[in-house]
Design a protein around this motif. Structure first.
Motif, PDB file in Angstrom:
ATOM      1  N   GLN A 262     -35.404 -65.071 -36.713  1.00 21.72           N
ATOM      2  CA  GLN A 262     -36.774 -65.673 -36.251  1.00 21.72           C
ATOM      3  C   GLN A 262     -36.982 -64.874 -34.730  1.00 21.72           C
ATOM      4  O   GLN A 262     -38.138 -64.963 -34.232  1.00 21.72           O
ATOM      5  CB  GLN A 262     -36.697 -67.249 -35.934  1.00 21.72           C
ATOM      6  CG  GLN A 262     -35.790 -67.701 -34.916  1.00 21.72           C
ATOM      7  CD  GLN A 262     -35.867 -69.346 -35.087  1.00 21.72           C
ATOM      8  OE1 GLN A 262     -36.211 -69.964 -36.051  1.00 21.72           O
ATOM      9  NE2 GLN A 262     -35.223 -70.008 -34.033  1.00 21.72           N
ATOM     10  N   GLN A 310     -37.270 -62.843 -27.113  1.00 24.18           N
ATOM     11  CA  GLN A 310     -37.456 -63.253 -25.980  1.00 24.18           C
ATOM     12  C   GLN A 310     -36.732 -62.706 -24.645  1.00 24.18           C
ATOM     13  O   GLN A 310     -36.652 -63.120 -23.666  1.00 24.18           O
ATOM     14  CB  GLN A 310     -36.942 -64.785 -26.065  1.00 24.18           C
ATOM     15  CG  GLN A 310     -37.703 -65.618 -26.873  1.00 24.18           C
ATOM     16  CD  GLN A 310     -37.219 -67.012 -27.083  1.00 24.18           C
ATOM     17  OE1 GLN A 310     -36.935 -67.952 -25.892  1.00 24.18           O
ATOM     18  NE2 GLN A 310     -37.305 -67.538 -28.314  1.00 24.18           N
ATOM     19  N   LYS A 489     -50.342 -70.940 -23.253  1.00 28.03           N
ATOM     20  CA  LYS A 489     -51.726 -70.359 -23.705  1.00 28.03           C
ATOM     21  C   LYS A 489     -52.597 -70.271 -22.638  1.00 28.03           C
ATOM     22  O   LYS A 489     -53.334 -69.255 -22.398  1.00 28.03           O
ATOM     23  CB  LYS A 489     -52.314 -70.886 -24.972  1.00 28.03           C
ATOM     24  CG  LYS A 489     -53.518 -70.120 -25.348  1.00 28.03           C
ATOM     25  CD  LYS A 489     -54.004 -70.839 -26.885  1.00 28.03           C
ATOM     26  CE  LYS A 489     -55.276 -70.368 -27.148  1.00 28.03           C
ATOM     27  NZ  LYS A 489     -55.744 -70.977 -28.173  1.00 28.03           N
ATOM     28  N   ILE A 505     -44.991 -67.264 -26.195  1.00 26.75           N
ATOM     29  CA  ILE A 505     -43.936 -67.203 -27.124  1.00 26.75           C
ATOM     30  C   ILE A 505     -44.227 -68.608 -28.056  1.00 26.75           C
ATOM     31  O   ILE A 505     -44.214 -68.780 -29.121  1.00 26.75           O
ATOM     32  CB  ILE A 505     -42.625 -67.364 -26.510  1.00 26.75           C
ATOM     33  CG1 ILE A 505     -42.140 -66.062 -26.031  1.00 26.75           C
ATOM     34  CG2 ILE A 505     -41.592 -67.734 -27.767  1.00 26.75           C
ATOM     35  CD1 ILE A 505     -41.826 -64.946 -27.147  1.00 26.75           C
ATOM     36  N   ASN A 506     -44.324 -69.685 -27.176  1.00 20.95           N
ATOM     37  CA  ASN A 506     -44.731 -71.151 -27.674  1.00 20.95           C
ATOM     38  C   ASN A 506     -45.514 -71.758 -26.801  1.00 20.95           C
ATOM     39  O   ASN A 506     -46.187 -71.286 -26.006  1.00 20.95           O
ATOM     40  CB  ASN A 506     -43.518 -71.830 -28.290  1.00 20.95           C
ATOM     41  CG  ASN A 506     -42.498 -71.920 -27.177  1.00 20.95           C
ATOM     42  OD1 ASN A 506     -42.754 -71.849 -25.843  1.00 20.95           O
ATOM     43  ND2 ASN A 506     -41.077 -71.685 -27.729  1.00 20.95           N
ATOM     44  N   ASP A 507     -45.662 -73.054 -26.988  1.00 20.58           N
ATOM     45  CA  ASP A 507     -46.301 -74.043 -26.096  1.00 20.58           C
ATOM     46  C   ASP A 507     -45.821 -73.884 -24.522  1.00 20.58           C
ATOM     47  O   ASP A 507     -46.896 -74.123 -23.696  1.00 20.58           O
ATOM     48  CB  ASP A 507     -46.512 -75.406 -26.608  1.00 20.58           C
ATOM     49  CG  ASP A 507     -47.209 -75.505 -27.960  1.00 20.58           C
ATOM     50  OD1 ASP A 507     -47.986 -74.518 -28.104  1.00 20.58           O
ATOM     51  OD2 ASP A 507     -46.992 -76.549 -28.692  1.00 20.58           O
ATOM     52  N   LYS A 508     -44.596 -73.569 -24.476  1.00 17.59           N
ATOM     53  CA  LYS A 508     -44.002 -73.661 -23.099  1.00 17.59           C
ATOM     54  C   LYS A 508     -43.504 -72.450 -22.401  1.00 17.59           C
ATOM     55  O   LYS A 508     -43.612 -72.239 -21.278  1.00 17.59           O
ATOM     56  CB  LYS A 508     -42.659 -74.662 -23.181  1.00 17.59           C
ATOM     57  CG  LYS A 508     -43.017 -76.331 -23.582  1.00 17.59           C
ATOM     58  CD  LYS A 508     -41.938 -76.912 -23.355  1.00 17.59           C
ATOM     59  CE  LYS A 508     -40.666 -76.693 -24.073  1.00 17.59           C
ATOM     60  NZ  LYS A 508     -39.507 -77.577 -23.990  1.00 17.59           N
TER      61      LYS A 508
END
Length: 516
Positions: A262, A310, A489, A505-508
């Motif tokens: 992933q 990442q 974001k 990458i994601n919410d954090k």
């Protein structure tokens, strides 16, 4: 004639010697310059001047020259008042339109061909050859063709000026890079390089073939693998080609699962999902750190990113061993600049290594194109995709380069080919190879060390500012920062307003990539 004004005589001479310059040198003839009373007088002057250049030339060109003279015709002449002129609209049309330089058939030739075929015109030909169900009847909204080349370039520059040239820290296989001047001038902007295609005629392609074998050698030295092809289309399709090559190696009916971490770049995962569907493969996307590969009997291969999306660097030796114990193949998608400074994938058991060579002196353009690479072991050489350049011996016993193992390719094996004539980025592969030649190994080492040092500096300053760098223990050029409790974001959007491009990458987590 001795009674002509000097300026009028000059106009006439310019008209005869440089007819295409007429509209540029004298777009409007002022009445005070014109002493001739009518077109007949103009014709007489033009003919008399032309006699010195030969009557034959004057006769051949006079008609077109007089048409240009008549673009501006004075209505009346007066010694006391300025004259008004009737100006033809043709005067203001560009002279560098595409249609005038197009080498296709003329309208008369089209008419003649249609008559031979037995149709009235091209529209009837289309109606008889293309099914109605796929024909577009609506007229295309196209330019009228009167803008001209210079006008088109000016319009393109105007459109491009609206782009915001921000600082990019996104990464994901796309990096800012400096194109060395000699490569820019002598290769990228040289039609001898940028128009050349497949070098099947080895006798006239030795320079390009030598450059491509340099590229192959560069890839082998960076990855530690035994053989590399002379480029593929991009990193995502190179991963898909590796998956297809492995499917050809194993019994794909018994082993039809392929694992992708992933943390591979998302665009590569998207391409591989599409290709796997049409290969009849089951693509499994998951966490490589928690997946039990021993419990997957249908697994034919697994792919990871190095460094991952990442920015983390892993030693994949244990994963490679686990994949091999299951009879599967191990694929690594690797950043070539990271390979200058980091352990090569061959040392942790990679069977196939793929990646993008974009950051070796190829501009980002607007997200492509750039050359990809695929490297593997010699035992897989007949199954690998892409062109291969090899060294041979000519009839005089001298070393010579040529395309080798062409029996793998489309022009011989047709639908069973492992390669086709389009699976390459020759120009950009040559740029990447020459980038390495230009900098040499010590120069590449300095670039890699500087990029890593800048990333270290950013990590240090981010830590002082209270930011949590989540991969500070092992990275090359990309850092992941936890921005919680803020939304990743929202932070990215705020930075974009400051003309700084980063990635959520994601919410954090957001990532920051440093390049050359």
């Amino acid at each position: 004639s001795s009674d002509l004004s000097p300026k009028l005589a000059l106009h006439a001479i310019l008209l005869l010697r440089f007819p295409r310059m007429w509209s540029r040198t004298t777009p409007v003839v002022e009445a005070s310059y014109v002493t001739l009373r009518d077109v007949s007088a103009m014709r007489a002057v033009a003919a008399s001047v032309a006699q010195s250049a030969g009557k034959a030339r004057a006769k051949a060109t006079l008609h077109s020259q007089m048409r240009l003279l008549q673009l501006v015709r004075p209505r009346s002449f007066s010694s006391t008042s300025s004259a008004s002129a009737v100006v033809s609209n043709e005067l203001f049309l560009p002279t560098d339109t595409f249609a005038q330089r197009h080498l296709g058939p003329s309208p008369a030739e089209v008419e003649e061909m249609c008559a031979v075929i037995g149709v009235k015109d091209l529209k009837e030909l289309m109606e008889k050859t293309i099914p109605e169900s796929v024909r577009r009847e609506q007229e295309l909204d196209l330019p009228d063709g009167t803008l001209g080349e210079a006008g088109s370039l000016a319009l393109i520059r105007e459109i491009l000026s609206k782009n915001v040239i921000a600082k990019n820290f996104i990464g994901m296989g796309y990096h800012g890079t400096n194109v060395p001047g000699p490569i820019l001038r002598n290769l990228l902007e040289n039609p001898g390089w940028y128009t050349a295609y497949t070098p099947y005629q080895a006798e006239i392609s030795q320079g390009r073939l030598e450059s491509l074998i340099n590229y192959q050698t560069l890839v082998c030295e960076l990855t530690g693998m035994e053989v590399a092809n002379s480029s593929l289309l991009d990193e995502g399709s190179a991963g898909a080609e590796a998956m297809a090559m492995i499917a050809r190696t194993v019994n794909s009916k018994a082993k039809n699962q392929f694992f992708v971490s992933q943390d591979v770049h998302p665009q590569s995962i998207d391409v591989m999902k599409t290709r796997a569907h049409y290969f009849g493969m089951e693509l499994i996307v998951g966490d490589h750190t928690t997946t039990d590969f021993a419990s997957m009997p249908k697994l034919c291969g697994a792919m990871v990113q190095y460094p991952d999306t990442q920015g983390r660097l892993f030693d994949y030796k244990a994963m490679g061993d686990a994949v091999h114990k299951n009879g599967a193949h191990f694929v690594v998608a690797a950043d070539p600049l990271a390979l200058v400074a980091c352990k090569p994938p061959s040392e942790f058991g990679a069977d196939v290594v793929v990646g993008s060579m974009q950051r070796f002196g190829v501009p980002m353009w607007f997200g492509g194109p750039s050359a990809a690479y695929l490297a593997t072991s010699k035992k897989q050489v007949r199954r690998m995709p892409g062109r291969l350049i090899g060294e041979s011996i000519d009839r005089l016993g001298n070393p010579a380069y040529r395309l080798t193992l062409q029996t793998r390719e489309q022009h011989i094996r047709l639908d069973k080919a492992t390669s086709n004539v389009c699976t390459a980025q020759v120009l950009l592969a040559n740029m990447a190879g020459m980038y390495a030649v230009y900098h040499r190994s010590d120069g590449l080492q300095r670039i890699a060390e500087r990029v890593h040092a800048l990333a270290q500096l950013f990590a240090s300053e981010a830590g002082k500012a209270g930011m949590a760098v989540t991969n500070s223990d092992c990275f090359f050029d990309t850092l992941s920062i936890d921005v919680s409790p803020k939304s990743a974001k929202a932070v990215v959007e705020e930075l974009q307003n400051k003309q700084l491009n980063m990635r959520a990458i994601n919410d954090k987590l957001i990532t920051i990539n440093v390049d050359e």
